[in-house]
Design a protein around this motif. Structure first.
Motif, mmCIF file in Angstrom:
data_model
loop_
_atom_site.group_PDB
_atom_site.id
_atom_site.type_symbol
_atom_site.label_atom_id
_atom_site.label_comp_id
_atom_site.label_asym_id
_atom_site.label_seq_id
_atom_site.Cartn_x
_atom_site.Cartn_y
_atom_site.Cartn_z
ATOM 1 N N ILE A 14 0.830 -1.202 0.000
ATOM 2 C CA ILE A 14 0.000 0.000 0.000
ATOM 3 C C ILE A 14 0.864 1.252 0.000
ATOM 4 N N TYR A 18 0.573 4.145 -2.864
ATOM 5 C CA TYR A 18 0.284 5.541 -2.534
ATOM 6 C C TYR A 18 1.458 6.459 -2.872
ATOM 7 N N TYR A 26 -1.779 9.820 1.710
ATOM 8 C CA TYR A 26 -2.543 8.695 2.234
ATOM 9 C C TYR A 26 -1.647 7.566 2.725
ATOM 10 N N TYR A 72 -7.902 1.993 7.730
ATOM 11 C CA TYR A 72 -7.698 1.497 6.367
ATOM 12 C C TYR A 72 -8.977 1.581 5.547
ATOM 13 N N THR A 75 -9.729 5.489 4.757
ATOM 14 C CA THR A 75 -8.835 6.090 3.763
ATOM 15 C C THR A 75 -8.937 5.389 2.412
ATOM 16 N N SER A 76 -9.165 4.093 2.422
ATOM 17 C CA SER A 76 -9.269 3.366 1.158
ATOM 18 C C SER A 76 -10.530 3.731 0.400
ATOM 19 N N CYS A 79 -9.893 7.005 -1.219
ATOM 20 C CA CYS A 79 -9.009 6.882 -2.382
ATOM 21 C C CYS A 79 -9.715 6.232 -3.566
ATOM 22 N N VAL A 80 -10.517 5.217 -3.310
ATOM 23 C CA VAL A 80 -11.198 4.534 -4.410
ATOM 24 C C VAL A 80 -12.269 5.440 -5.016
ATOM 25 N N ARG A 89 -3.367 5.339 -7.007
ATOM 26 C CA ARG A 89 -4.193 5.665 -5.839
ATOM 27 C C ARG A 89 -5.355 4.673 -5.710
ATOM 28 N N GLY A 93 -5.999 2.019 -2.786
ATOM 29 C CA GLY A 93 -7.291 1.957 -2.120
ATOM 30 C C GLY A 93 -7.857 0.554 -2.094
ATOM 31 N N GLY A 96 -5.896 -1.358 0.298
ATOM 32 C CA GLY A 96 -6.274 -0.878 1.619
ATOM 33 C C GLY A 96 -7.592 -1.467 2.091
ATOM 34 N N LEU A 97 -8.544 -1.618 1.176
ATOM 35 C CA LEU A 97 -9.804 -2.266 1.545
ATOM 36 C C LEU A 97 -9.581 -3.717 1.943
#
Length: 126
Positions: A14, A18, A26, A72, A75-76, A79-80, A89, A93, A96-97
C-alpha cells in the motif's frame, strides 16, 4: 506470528501504491500500521509480553487491529471513490480495503481469544 508478517507485507504494498500516486499523503496510515506491526512483532518474538506484565498485550493488540481496520477502510474508500485518473491511488485503495477486511478479521479473532480466556478464567474450581 504469520499474520504480523502479512500485515507488514500488505502495508508495504500500500505504501508503494500511494507513493506512486499523485496524492502521497494517504501513505501515512500504511506507514503507521507497518511500524506498529513491526513493534508488536518484536515484542512477541522476544517474548517481552511475558516479561512486561504491566500492559495487557492482548487488549493492546485488539485496539491496534481495530483502529487499523477502521483507518484502512476510511482512507481506502476515500481513495477509491476520489481516485479517478490515478491508477496507483485506486490500486492502493483496493489493497487498503483488503487490508481493512483482514484487520477486521484479526480484530474478530483476537476478541474471540479474549472471550474464550474470560470464560475459562470465570469457571469455578469447586
Amino acid at each position: 506470528m504469520r499474520t504480523i508478517s502479512m500485515w507488514r507485507l500488505i502495508s508495504f504494498i500500500i505504501i508503494i501504491c500511494y507513493a506512486a500516486s499523485h496524492y502521497g499523503g494517504y501513505s501515512a496510515v500504511a506507514i503507521c500500521e507497518m511500524i506498529f506491526s513491526m513493534v508488536f512483532f518484536g515484542i512477541f518474538m522476544m517474548e517481552l509480553d511475558k516479561q512486561i506484565q504491566v500492559v495487557n498485550w492482548v487488549w493492546t493488540d485488539l485496539f491496534r487491529a481495530g483502529i487499523g481496520a477502521v483507518l484502512y477502510i476510511i482512507t481506502s474508500l476515500i481513495c477509491v471513490i476520489g481516485g479517478a485518473g490515478d491508477g496507483a491511488r485506486i490500486a492502493g485503495g483496493v489493497f487498503g480495503l483488503i487490508a481493512g477486511l483482514l484487520f477486521g478479521y484479526d480484530t474478530y479473532t483476537i476478541f474471540q481469544q479474549i472471550k474464550s480466556t474470560r470464560q475459562h478464567a470465570a469457571a469455578s474450581t469447586g
